[in-house]
Design a protein around this motif. Sequence first.
Motif: not given
Length: 589
Positions: A88-96
């Motif tokens: 989830f944290e990786a996905y957030k960083l990639a989206t940002q």
Amino acid sequence: MKQLIVFILLIACLLPTQAQTEQDYKTSQEYLTLRDAMHHSFNAGDSARFFVAVKELEGYLQKQGDIHAYYTQRCNEIVFQLNRQRVFEAYKLATQLSKELTEKKLDKEMYMAVNMMGHIYRYCGNKESAKRCFWEVIRRMEQEGYIDSQPPIYMNLVNIVIDNDPQEALRLIDQAVSIARDRSPERVFDIETRRTLAYYMLDDTPRFLEGYKHYKEGVAQGLSSVHGRKLEVYYQAYLGHIDEAVKLAGESEDDPFETCAEVYSKAGLWKEAYESLKRGAAESDSINSVILSGSMQGIQDELRIYEAERQVDRLWFYALTGASLLLLMLVVALVYIVQSRRRHLRELQTAYQRVLEADQMKTEFFKNVSHEVRTPLNIISGFAQVLADPDYGVSPEERRNIAKAMTHNTNIITTMIDEMLELSYGDDLREGTVIKDVRCNDMLNSAVEEFCKNHSKAHKVLTLDSSLDESFTLQTQESMIKRIVLQLLDNAYKNISKKDGRIVLRASATPSWLSIFVEDNGHGIPAEKAEEIFERFYKLDAFKEGLGIGLTFSRTMARRLKGDVRLDTTFEGPGARFVLTIPLLPAKS
């Protein structure tokens, strides 16, 4: 288990191309100190030190104006989270990252964000989305001139398609080699080693041995490959040293259970292969549970942060309201109340949207980690819990529906296990099986009756058309022929339309052979696939239920009877026709 793969595949493709000019700052002591601090904490998995070190390095790179290197470190943050199974944290960083690159119109570096999403999709098991991302990365690299960094992306695609389409994997490897030879020759040895592994999976022994020879020559020259250990495992398996191959796989393989299963299956040790896959599935389920728990914890943390922010906003709102009441009295207070209600409504809408997004993200995650066997098991487990919990108040109609669903999913699992057992049974058949006189029409009628009993609607689509005399008899193993016919009927039933499907079971004989035909009006089978469909675990449609061993089993049993099963490529259709031929022996007097 997964993090090492992510690290190896990712770091290589994020390095700047050799065509770029090396900045003077990269030789400075300050840069080297910051870089080494980041690398050491990354490799140690020390989150407390890593995020401090990477932020300091990112700040330094921004001051130097090296945008490419700065966003490379942003990608390392995503890799680090994946290594910690924080999807989830990786996905957030990639989206940002994607949003920031879009807002700043940094199209030249956008491939980095797309690449990160590809690895996240692949980590979660969504291969199709991962493939689309990696192809988009290759297109953007081509457009922006990052040709040198394309080979690792091609290898990412190879790892996705190798199991289902080895020939496509070899074409991708050829493309990676052609680029690497011109642009980055140091990568050629590792890519060629991966090609040798593909030859082994294709049972191309001569080219596998030739590749292994080149690999050993490269090692003697000081070269190395991340695939070297696996190549040694396969070589030991080729030599017949199964125990040694399994031991090597267990020592350092990222997925030792799958590799051991491949070794066992190549050696024909199907029971050991099944046990290895079962242990691998159990470990994968355990890891997936940890990943799911971590991702859900991330979502909950986000909601707590949001609630804390709402609380702060609420306190500020009260303070502002009090000041307004003191300064503007009743009129200003009334105006503020109207505005505050509108603001509160917007906050509620925002909160609702975030909850929807979080729920959608959870749903997608569950889809990505689902497994062909685990899915029906989870369904059965879930319904069992519903039936066992008295607080649910399930109605009789709902109970019937739940029981029906549990039965269906149980049948899916049972069918898979039965197919594996049937294949094992077929492999263990011996010449000593009882042979007796069999009345063919009676046997075919019995097969039709049994098939219709197992498939409630089969009697509407199945027709028996035998040209044999009622007294026609042959000496054979009745149970084996009946099992073959049932397998062919089941295969036909899976491929016809449930609305207007049709199956015809025919029988005829010559002085030397009995021929049994199973015809259907389904989608048909291409002539070029006439032999491939009899291979173990091969399925024309990957979404059909079953393991793809029914036709293999039918041909195996037919050949034990000195006969054969084949696809009639002259059949004009629509649909397909399978032919079972059995030699006629003189009847007992």
